[in-house]
Write an enzyme that holds these catalytic residues in place. Structure first.
Site, PDB file in Angstrom:
ATOM      1  N   GLU A   1      -6.361  -7.969   0.234  1.00  0.00           N
ATOM      2  CA  GLU A   1      -6.788  -7.951   1.631  1.00  0.00           C
ATOM      3  C   GLU A   1      -8.293  -7.742   1.631  1.00  0.00           C
ATOM      4  O   GLU A   1      -8.781  -6.749   1.094  1.00  0.00           O
ATOM      5  CB  GLU A   1      -6.127  -6.811   2.404  1.00  0.00           C
ATOM      6  CG  GLU A   1      -4.635  -6.981   2.575  1.00  0.00           C
ATOM      7  CD  GLU A   1      -3.997  -5.857   3.388  1.00  0.00           C
ATOM      8  OE1 GLU A   1      -4.710  -5.141   4.120  1.00  0.00           O
ATOM      9  OE2 GLU A   1      -2.774  -5.695   3.276  1.00  0.00           O
TER      10      GLU A   1
ATOM     11  N   GLU B   1       0.814  -1.228   0.000  1.00  0.00           N
ATOM     12  CA  GLU B   1       0.000   0.000   0.000  1.00  0.00           C
ATOM     13  C   GLU B   1       0.844   1.272   0.000  1.00  0.00           C
ATOM     14  O   GLU B   1       0.867   2.021   0.989  1.00  0.00           O
ATOM     15  CB  GLU B   1      -0.941   0.014   1.211  1.00  0.00           C
ATOM     16  CG  GLU B   1      -2.039  -1.011   1.136  1.00  0.00           C
ATOM     17  CD  GLU B   1      -3.081  -0.842   2.250  1.00  0.00           C
ATOM     18  OE1 GLU B   1      -2.797  -0.174   3.246  1.00  0.00           O
ATOM     19  OE2 GLU B   1      -4.179  -1.404   2.101  1.00  0.00           O
TER      20      GLU B   1
HETATM   21  C1  GAL Z   1      -4.375  -2.295   5.370  1.00  0.00           C
HETATM   22  C2  GAL Z   1      -2.916  -2.722   5.519  1.00  0.00           C
HETATM   23  C3  GAL Z   1      -2.769  -3.902   6.465  1.00  0.00           C
HETATM   24  C4  GAL Z   1      -3.544  -3.652   7.731  1.00  0.00           C
HETATM   25  C5  GAL Z   1      -4.982  -3.396   7.388  1.00  0.00           C
HETATM   26  C6  GAL Z   1      -5.853  -3.178   8.601  1.00  0.00           C
HETATM   27  O1  GAL Z   1      -4.475  -1.003   4.884  1.00  0.00           O
HETATM   28  O2  GAL Z   1      -2.377  -3.089   4.270  1.00  0.00           O
HETATM   29  O3  GAL Z   1      -1.408  -4.107   6.758  1.00  0.00           O
HETATM   30  O4  GAL Z   1      -2.988  -2.562   8.396  1.00  0.00           O
HETATM   31  O5  GAL Z   1      -5.057  -2.242   6.586  1.00  0.00           O
HETATM   32  O6  GAL Z   1      -7.203  -2.995   8.216  1.00  0.00           O
END
Ligand code: GAL
Length: 640
Positions: free
Chosen positions: A298, A144
């Site tokens: 994710e 990110e």
């Molecule tokens: C994303 C990030 C992850 C974690 C997640 C929590 O933005 O890539 O590492 O922090 O958020 O929701």
């Protein structure tokens, strides 16, 4: 399997004794992919030049023994403490001139040579060690870019790089001074090193400098990513390379960042958005950046830790979020994360397993998703009939000088998108100047920067039957963010058959200063079934030349002036909309640009690699509808 499911796993955060059980559970729950190592630099290189990859190899072997495939990450978002200690200047400087402290993540500035050298070194080392491992199927670069407002840095390294970047772009100082119009407020630069970067000033800085600084900062991470890709390609042949993009993010030009990737990945956190429509729009953007299937790298697994409130997620919701991503073109859904963390900054973030290792909701929901898709063929999205142009320089130009507190390019695009989503009309996003072949209708929201080449190209497409809809704030400024000396909209008058008389920033109703100066509140249709609707934020008065007037202002200072036009061009039409309607869907329906058929069940359409066509029905509400329970989903084979 048509859609892969997986999870993010952090072996470095858990005792080794957990690893075999965790790997077995992943297999039992039906996952096939595990993403590893994006934050593990300090464990791979505990002190400068001392490497330890054995723990990672052991973890990979344990996971691979359960049949799991590995997505490895370069660990560059978290430089180890020894590195920031040795080189404190690795940490970014914010716009206020304050150096960011280490102790979180993404603290590095992408332009510091000491960071680049170490980051590229660790990327080579991990690729040398695992690039050809049979279980490794692909790579995620870093994690990110830009999260936590980290795209732009204002340190001396950046200042020097910016000067070099400008020199390359403009060639001579004369050209830069000319393009930026630096004679305003006496800012003619006679040496590259005199050029400022954004900072705290008495009044705003040059909009031209600010726009170029946004481009330069985005380009910093494009270059950083490209360098890592160049390292990985030869060391890891046959593996794909991606990066995980974010929701509601616009400090990076994702069109450009996507260019060097095999496909785009996306971190889908619907609780950061206003509802399923905005989630759908972000998913469509992700598909559009390369017009090919993307990964959800994710997937929000339940409540997260980073909102003001972190409400529970209803049963079925995570499954539906996963299928919504598939319906919009995702080919994998990777849940974040396998275990809820028991240390560190994200302890309240849910995962597949709770703190006590018992299954959380997502455990069951991810399992169901795997079962839902098991019998489906490989699915891809067909090209949509509607395109919406999306451009970062337009967004940044307006962000720098909105001329109205509430004028947000992203919101405008979102509202236009919502007009189509309401009617289940699929949308692709396209860059400025795109080839419009295959589209029936294309909307160009506030293309503030002049682009004469695209007008020529798009005119041919309109002549052949396309419908092109421009909104207000079209073709006003040069690429260097300075105003034109030509009548507005520049170079577009002939295609739309109209000129601009003037433009107005429309204060909200609650604004009590100068009430008599309000442009007005409503527009109405000319001829036909008369309807009125409210507009907000922006109004332009038009003067048709060859176009037919479509809407006129109904009240206020602009009463009776023309608010929208339509021009027949060959067998197509070019429309110009001069004001921002309260409700785009109503407007599009009333002008018969879309059918009047809003549907509560949302539909996706997918093509199978066996020649089949599928419809995905999604119920984004808690109430049953159309034979679907709340938050339920159904795939139906339509043909083939
Ligand atoms: C994303 C990030 C992850 C974690 C997640 C929590 O933005 O890539 O590492 O922090 O958020 O929701």
């Amino acid at each position: 399997m048509s859609v892969l499911t997986g999870c993010a796993y952090y072996p470095e955060q858990w005792p080794k004794e957990y690893w075999p059980t965790d790997a077995r559970i992943m297999r039992e729950v039906g996952l096939s992919v595990v993403r590893l190592a994006e934050f593990a630099w300090d464990k791979m290189e505990p002190s400068p030049g001392v490497y330890d990859f054995d723990w990672l190899e052991e973890a990979i072997e344990i996971l691979a023994a359960e049949g799991l495939k590995i997505v490895l990450c370069t660990p560059t978002p978290t430089p180890p403490p020894w590195l920031t200690h040795l080189h404190p200047d690795i940490c970014r400087v914010n716009e206020q001139g304050i150096r960011i402290s280490p102790g979180a993540r993404r603290q590095p500035c992408g332009n510091v040579p000491a960071f680049q050298e170490r980051a590229f070194n660790i990327s080579s080392r991990i690729a040398e060690r695992f690039g050809q491992h049979p279980a490794v199927i692909g790579w995620q670069i870093d994690n990110e870019f830009g999260v936590g407002q980290t795209t732009r840095c204002y340190c001396d390294h950046c200042r020097r790089r910016f000067h070099g970047w400008l020199q390359q772009k403009y060639g001579t100082l004369d050209a830069l001074n000319q393009a930026w119009g630096t004679q305003f407020w006496g800012m003619t630069y006679r040496d590259w090193s005199y050029i400022p970067i954004p900072g705290i000033t008495t009044e705003p800085q040059s909009p031209s400098m600010l726009l170029d600084y946004r481009r330069f900062s985005s380009n910093t991470w494009e270059r950083f990513q490209r360098k890592q890709i160049d390292i990985l390609r030869p060391l890891s042949p046959g593996r794909w390379i991606t990066h995980n993009f974010m929701i509601r993010h616009w400090s990076l030009d994702y069109w450009k960042l996507a260019e060097d990737l095999d496909f785009v990945s996306y971190d889908n956190y619907p609780h950061g958005m206003s509802g399923p429509c905005e989630t759908a729009m972000n998913l469509d953007l992700m598909h559009s950046f390369k017009q090919r299937p993307f990964w959800v790298m994710e997937q929000q697994p339940g409540p997260v830790n980073w909102h003001l409130y972190n409400p529970p997620v209803p049963e079925g919701q995570v499954r539906l979020w996963s299928h919504q991503a598939v319906a919009h073109g995702a080919s994998a859904v990777v849940y974040f994360r396998f275990r809820a963390g028991r240390t560190g900054q994200e302890q309240y973030h849910r995962g597949l397993l709770k703190w006590d290792s018992s299954p959380d909701h997502t455990y069951y929901e991810s399992q169901r998703v795997g079962q839902d898709v098991a019998s489906l063929p490989n699915l891809t999205r067909p090209q949509a009939k509607v395109g919406i142009i999306y451009d970062y320089s337009d967004l940044w130009s307006i962000e720098i000088e909105p001329y109205h507190r509430d004028f947000s390019y992203y919101t405008l695009v979102n509202e236009i998108y919502a007009g189509f989503w309401k009617h289940n009309i699929a949308v692709d996003f396209l860059p400025r100047g795109a080839d419009l072949t295959g589209y029936e209708t294309v909307i160009v929201p506030a293309p503030i920067l002049i682009h004469l080449g695209e007008v020529e190209k798009w005119r041919t497409w309109v002549e052949q039957g396309g419908r092109l809809i421009y909104t207000f704030r079209s073709y006003v400024r040069h690429a260097s963010n300075t105003a034109t000396d030509q009548p507005l909209p520049v170079g577009l008058g002939e295609l739309i058959g109209a000129r601009l008389r003037d433009y107005y920033s429309v204060p909200p109703e609650s604004y009590t200063d100068w009430p008599d100066h309000r442009p007005g509140k409503h527009v109405q249709q000319i001829g036909g079934a008369k309807f009125q609707f409210a507009y907000k934020i922006w109004a332009e008065a038009l003067e048709p030349t060859t176009a037919q007037p479509l809407l006129t202002y109904a009240d206020g200072r602009l009463a009776n002036q023309i608010a929208a036009t339509i021009n027949q061009v060959g067998s197509g039409e070019a429309l110009y909309l001069g004001c921002w309607p309260e409700n785009f869907a109503d407007l599009l329906e009333s002008l018969q640009l879309i059918p009047d058929a809003s549907q509560s069940i949302k539909l996706g359409s997918l093509l199978g690699d066996d020649g089949s066509t599928w419809q995905v029905e999604m119920n984004h509400t808690s109430s049953p509808s159309n034979g679907l329970a709340g938050y339920d989903v159904r795939y139906t084979r339509i043909e083939g």
